[in-house]
Design a protein around this motif. Structure first.
Motif, PDB file in Angstrom:
ATOM      1  N   ILE A  48     110.422  59.695  50.714  1.00  0.00           N
ATOM      2  CA  ILE A  48     109.540  58.663  50.178  1.00  0.00           C
ATOM      3  C   ILE A  48     110.002  58.374  48.752  1.00  0.00           C
ATOM      4  O   ILE A  48     110.161  59.283  47.944  1.00  0.00           O
ATOM      5  CB  ILE A  48     108.069  59.113  50.200  1.00  0.00           C
ATOM      6  CG1 ILE A  48     107.602  59.221  51.664  1.00  0.00           C
ATOM      7  CG2 ILE A  48     107.189  58.163  49.409  1.00  0.00           C
ATOM      8  CD1 ILE A  48     106.199  59.746  51.831  1.00  0.00           C
ATOM      9  N   LEU A  49     110.225  57.080  48.476  1.00  0.00           N
ATOM     10  CA  LEU A  49     110.731  56.627  47.187  1.00  0.00           C
ATOM     11  C   LEU A  49     109.650  55.838  46.448  1.00  0.00           C
ATOM     12  O   LEU A  49     108.677  55.398  47.071  1.00  0.00           O
ATOM     13  CB  LEU A  49     111.963  55.744  47.397  1.00  0.00           C
ATOM     14  CG  LEU A  49     113.110  56.390  48.178  1.00  0.00           C
ATOM     15  CD1 LEU A  49     114.188  55.358  48.480  1.00  0.00           C
ATOM     16  CD2 LEU A  49     113.684  57.559  47.396  1.00  0.00           C
ATOM     17  N   PRO A  50     109.813  55.608  45.142  1.00  0.00           N
ATOM     18  CA  PRO A  50     108.808  54.842  44.395  1.00  0.00           C
ATOM     19  C   PRO A  50     108.528  53.471  45.002  1.00  0.00           C
ATOM     20  O   PRO A  50     107.387  53.010  44.993  1.00  0.00           O
ATOM     21  CB  PRO A  50     109.419  54.707  43.003  1.00  0.00           C
ATOM     22  CG  PRO A  50     110.292  55.905  42.869  1.00  0.00           C
ATOM     23  CD  PRO A  50     110.855  56.135  44.249  1.00  0.00           C
ATOM     24  N   GLU A  51     109.547  52.806  45.541  1.00  0.00           N
ATOM     25  CA  GLU A  51     109.330  51.464  46.099  1.00  0.00           C
ATOM     26  C   GLU A  51     108.437  51.464  47.336  1.00  0.00           C
ATOM     27  O   GLU A  51     107.992  50.410  47.778  1.00  0.00           O
ATOM     28  CB  GLU A  51     110.660  50.759  46.396  1.00  0.00           C
ATOM     29  CG  GLU A  51     111.574  51.499  47.312  1.00  0.00           C
ATOM     30  CD  GLU A  51     112.646  52.294  46.568  1.00  0.00           C
ATOM     31  OE1 GLU A  51     113.690  52.554  47.174  1.00  0.00           O
ATOM     32  OE2 GLU A  51     112.436  52.671  45.397  1.00  0.00           O
ATOM     33  N   HIS A  52     108.157  52.613  47.891  1.00  0.00           N
ATOM     34  CA  HIS A  52     107.263  52.694  49.042  1.00  0.00           C
ATOM     35  C   HIS A  52     105.790  52.691  48.627  1.00  0.00           C
ATOM     36  O   HIS A  52     104.918  52.543  49.474  1.00  0.00           O
ATOM     37  CB  HIS A  52     107.569  53.944  49.877  1.00  0.00           C
ATOM     38  CG  HIS A  52     108.953  53.947  50.436  1.00  0.00           C
ATOM     39  ND1 HIS A  52     109.775  55.042  50.392  1.00  0.00           N
ATOM     40  CD2 HIS A  52     109.661  52.968  51.042  1.00  0.00           C
ATOM     41  CE1 HIS A  52     110.929  54.754  50.945  1.00  0.00           C
ATOM     42  NE2 HIS A  52     110.888  53.491  51.346  1.00  0.00           N
ATOM     43  N   PHE A  53     105.529  52.868  47.338  1.00  0.00           N
ATOM     44  CA  PHE A  53     104.161  52.874  46.837  1.00  0.00           C
ATOM     45  C   PHE A  53     103.727  51.458  46.446  1.00  0.00           C
ATOM     46  O   PHE A  53     104.567  50.591  46.228  1.00  0.00           O
ATOM     47  CB  PHE A  53     104.033  53.813  45.635  1.00  0.00           C
ATOM     48  CG  PHE A  53     104.117  55.262  46.006  1.00  0.00           C
ATOM     49  CD1 PHE A  53     103.038  55.902  46.595  1.00  0.00           C
ATOM     50  CD2 PHE A  53     105.278  55.978  45.803  1.00  0.00           C
ATOM     51  CE1 PHE A  53     103.107  57.232  46.972  1.00  0.00           C
ATOM     52  CE2 PHE A  53     105.367  57.311  46.165  1.00  0.00           C
ATOM     53  CZ  PHE A  53     104.271  57.935  46.751  1.00  0.00           C
ATOM     54  N   PRO A  54     102.423  51.225  46.333  1.00  0.00           N
ATOM     55  CA  PRO A  54     101.929  49.898  45.941  1.00  0.00           C
ATOM     56  C   PRO A  54     102.488  49.472  44.577  1.00  0.00           C
ATOM     57  O   PRO A  54     102.717  50.309  43.699  1.00  0.00           O
ATOM     58  CB  PRO A  54     100.408  50.073  45.862  1.00  0.00           C
ATOM     59  CG  PRO A  54     100.108  51.283  46.682  1.00  0.00           C
ATOM     60  CD  PRO A  54     101.321  52.164  46.577  1.00  0.00           C
ATOM     61  N   SER A  55     102.662  48.173  44.408  1.00  0.00           N
ATOM     62  CA  SER A  55     103.241  47.652  43.166  1.00  0.00           C
ATOM     63  C   SER A  55     102.393  48.009  41.948  1.00  0.00           C
ATOM     64  O   SER A  55     102.934  48.217  40.866  1.00  0.00           O
ATOM     65  CB  SER A  55     103.444  46.143  43.259  1.00  0.00           C
ATOM     66  OG  SER A  55     102.213  45.497  43.470  1.00  0.00           O
TER      67      SER A  55
END
Length: 118
Positions: A48-55
């Motif tokens: 899981i990478l930062p881009e998978h989290f909400p903006s």
């Protein structure tokens, strides 16, 4: 990490862990749970990478923890940068390529920063 979707996600990348640690989660545990479920759903690899989290989580800039203890002098910008670089290197287990990517600099710049510190 496995859930109802049965995806082979191994866990969180160091940058994603840092994002989770720095976010305040105004919605408390429910918001944390929703963010992790969303990240898991959008994850298309093993990590899981930062881009998978909400903006809203990615775009928030954390407040730097640079205030000195009472009676101490303020650190210089160089001292703050040096500590930050060392923290990122520790989080990446010394992987300079990943650390440079997180820091937004080239590996050459990172090497220069590290050798200047000594």
């Amino acid at each position: 990490m496995r859930a109802a979707q049965d995806k082979p996600v191994l866990g969180f990348a160091a940058e994603a862990k840092l994002l989770l640690q720095q976010y305040d989660f105004p919605g408390n545990v429910r918001e944390l749970q929703n963010a992790i479920e969303r990240a898991y759903t959008f994850c298309d690899g093993e990590w899981i990478l930062p881009e998978h989290f909400p903006s809203r989580m990615r775009e928030r800039t954390p407040d730097p923890q640079v205030s000195p203890a009472q009676g101490e002098a303020w650190p210089t910008l160089q001292e703050v940068q040096d500590r930050y670089v060392q923290q990122v290197l520790a989080e990446t287990d010394g992987n300079k390529q990943r650390a440079a990517k997180i820091l937004g600099v080239t590996r050459r710049t990172l090497y220069r920063w590290i050798t200047t510190d000594s």
